[in-house]
Write an enzyme that holds these catalytic residues in place. Structure first.
Site, short mmCIF file in Angstrom:
data_model
loop_
_atom_site.label_atom_id
_atom_site.label_comp_id
_atom_site.label_asym_id
_atom_site.label_seq_id
_atom_site.Cartn_x
_atom_site.Cartn_y
_atom_site.Cartn_z
N TRP A 28 7.11 -24.93 -33.48
CA TRP A 28 8.48 -25.41 -34.21
C TRP A 28 8.29 -26.59 -35.02
CZ3 TRP A 28 10.99 -30.09 -33.30
CH2 TRP A 28 10.19 -30.92 -32.11
N ARG A 29 7.31 -27.60 -34.93
CA ARG A 29 6.74 -28.31 -35.71
C ARG A 29 5.73 -28.09 -36.66
NH1 ARG A 29 5.88 -33.24 -31.60
NH2 ARG A 29 4.84 -31.50 -30.54
N TYR A 59 12.27 -22.38 -37.43
CA TYR A 59 11.34 -23.51 -37.60
C TYR A 59 10.92 -23.93 -39.14
CZ TYR A 59 10.93 -22.30 -32.42
OH TYR A 59 10.91 -22.28 -31.20
N HIS A 131 17.03 -15.45 -30.94
CA HIS A 131 16.74 -16.87 -30.52
C HIS A 131 17.84 -17.43 -29.61
CE1 HIS A 131 14.50 -20.56 -32.34
NE2 HIS A 131 14.73 -20.66 -31.37
N ARG A 132 18.96 -17.02 -29.99
CA ARG A 132 20.22 -17.67 -28.97
C ARG A 132 21.20 -16.29 -29.10
NH1 ARG A 132 20.32 -22.79 -26.81
NH2 ARG A 132 18.64 -24.19 -27.79
N GLY A 266 3.91 -27.49 -27.62
CA GLY A 266 4.31 -27.75 -28.87
C GLY A 266 3.49 -29.02 -29.79
N ARG A 272 -5.28 -32.83 -27.96
CA ARG A 272 -4.17 -32.47 -26.92
C ARG A 272 -4.18 -31.05 -26.56
NH1 ARG A 272 0.87 -36.63 -28.16
NH2 ARG A 272 -0.35 -38.59 -27.85
#
Length: 302
Positions: A28-29, A59, A131-132, A266, A272
Site C-alpha cells: 500500500w506504500r 494503493y 476490497h470493502r 507493509g 526490516r
C-alpha cells in the site's frame, strides 16, 4: 507446558490449490518508491521467504497517476524482470471508488479487474479480492461477477477484505466456487477478529486469514498509551529471549493462532523485510502467548 513452533513452509490459500508463504508483503506504500528501489524491495521479500504479494488498485491514489500507482509500478518492474512474476503469488483488490466510496457492481468490478491486469502487465492475478463490502450491490451479483473472473482464466482464486462474518457467509452461499481468503485488520492492538466470529468462520470454511496492519499502524513499534506499552513489554519478553525484534515477535504471535493467520507486512525498508524470517525462530509457550493477549485486552481473562 505445551509449545507452539512455527514453520516457514508454504501453506494452502484456502481451497484454491495455491500455496503461499506464512507471511505476505503488502504494497500500500509501494507507490512512493522508484523502480530500482521497488525491485530491491521485492527481491528482499523473496529472500526472506515471502511469495504472497498483496496490492490493490486504490494503493497510490494520492500519487502522480491519481489511481493505481502501486500496481503500475509493480507492472513496470515485472515487465523489466519477467522472472519475478513466476515466483510470485500476486493478489490485488478492487471496489473502492473515491468519493462514492464503494462499488461492487458487475460493470465496475469487471472493468476494475481489466484495469488492474493492464497496470500489472499480466494476464492473470492469483487472488482477486473485494476490497470493502458494497452495501448497495446484492451479493448474488457479486458472486456471479467473481465466478466469471475465475471462469475467464483472469483470476485463479477469490477473496474478500474487511467483510463481516455474516457478509462473508452470505456471499459464499451464492458462489459455486469457494472463497479462498478473508482479509481483516488484526494485531495485538486490534483483536476484534478473535471475538466477532471472523477467525472462527475462517477455520470453519477453510479460508486463509490475511491480517492487515499487524503492527497496529506502527503503534506497537512506538507505543504511546499504557495499553500499547504493556503490549510492547509482553512482546519484548519473548523477543529478547530469542534475540529478535519486537516486530518479528508480533508477526510470530499472530501466526501462532491455529487459524495460521498470515500477517501482511507493509514495511518499505529492506532491512526490516529481512527480519521477517526471524519470526520463525520464536517458540511460544501458552503462557507467553496469553500474556500478550492479556496485555492487549487490558484486563485479565475470565
Amino acid at each position: 507446558m505445551s509449545e507452539m513452533i512455527l514453520s516457514p513452509d508454504s501453506r494452502p490459500l484456502g481451497k484454491s490449490g495455491i500455496t503461499v508463504s506464512p507471511i505476505a508483503w503488502g504494497m500500500w506504500r509501494f507507490a512512493g518508491v522508484g523502480p530500482k528501489e521497488g525491485r530491491a524491495l521485492i527481491e528482499a521479500a523473496f529472500a526472506a521467504g515471502v511469495t504472497l504479494f498483496d496490492t490493490a488498485d486504490i494503493y497510490g491514489f494520492d500519487g502522480d497517476g491519481g489511481f493505481g500507482d502501486a500496481e503500475s509500478l509493480l507492472g513496470d518492474i515485472l515487465a523489466g524482470t519477467p522472472s519475478l512474476r513466476g515466483d510470485m503469488v500476486l493478489a490485488t483488490k478492487g471496489g473502492i471508488t473515491p468519493p462514492v466510496p464503494y462499488d461492487s457492481g458487475r460493470d465496475y468490478l469487471t472493468k476494475a479487474l481489466e484495469n488492474s491486469l493492464r497496470r500489472l502487465r499480466t494476464e492473470q492475478v492469483d487472488l482477486y479480492q473485494i476490497h470493502r463490502p458494497d452495501i448497495l450491490t446484492h451479493p448474488q451479483e457479486v458472486a456471479r461477477t467473481l465466478e466469471d473472473m475465475v471462469s475467464s482464466g483472469k483470476v485463479r482464486a477469490i477473496g474478500v477484505s474487511n467483510y463481516t462474518a455474516d457478509q462473508t457467509r452470505t456471499l459464499a452461499s451464492f458462489l459455486s466456487v469457494p472463497l479462498s481468503s478473508q482479509q481483516p485488520e488484526f494485531s495485538p492492538l486490534f483483536l476484534d477478529p478473535l471475538t466477532n466470529g471472523l477467525i472462527d468462520q475462517a477455520m470453519e470454511l477453510d479460508l486463509a486469514v490475511l491480517a492487515w496492519s499487524p503492527l497496529g499502524g506502527g503503534r506497537i513499534g512506538t507505543p504511546g498509551t499504557p495499553r500499547e506499552e504493556a503490549v510492547a513489554a509482553a512482546l519484548d519478553t519473548v523477543a529478547k529471549r530469542t534475540g529478535v525484534s519486537r516486530a518479528a515477535a508480533t508477526y510470530s504471535w499472530i501466526m501462532a493462532h491455529p487459524a495460521r493467520v498470515i500477517p501482511i507486512v507493509g514495511t518499505q525498508n529492506a532491512d526490516r523485510i529481512a527480519e521477517l524470517a526471524d519470526a520463525f525462530r520464536i517458540t511460544w509457550t501458552r503462557r507467553d502467548w496469553y500474556d500478550v493477549l492479556v496485555a492487549a485486552r487490558g484486563e485479565k481473562l475470565p
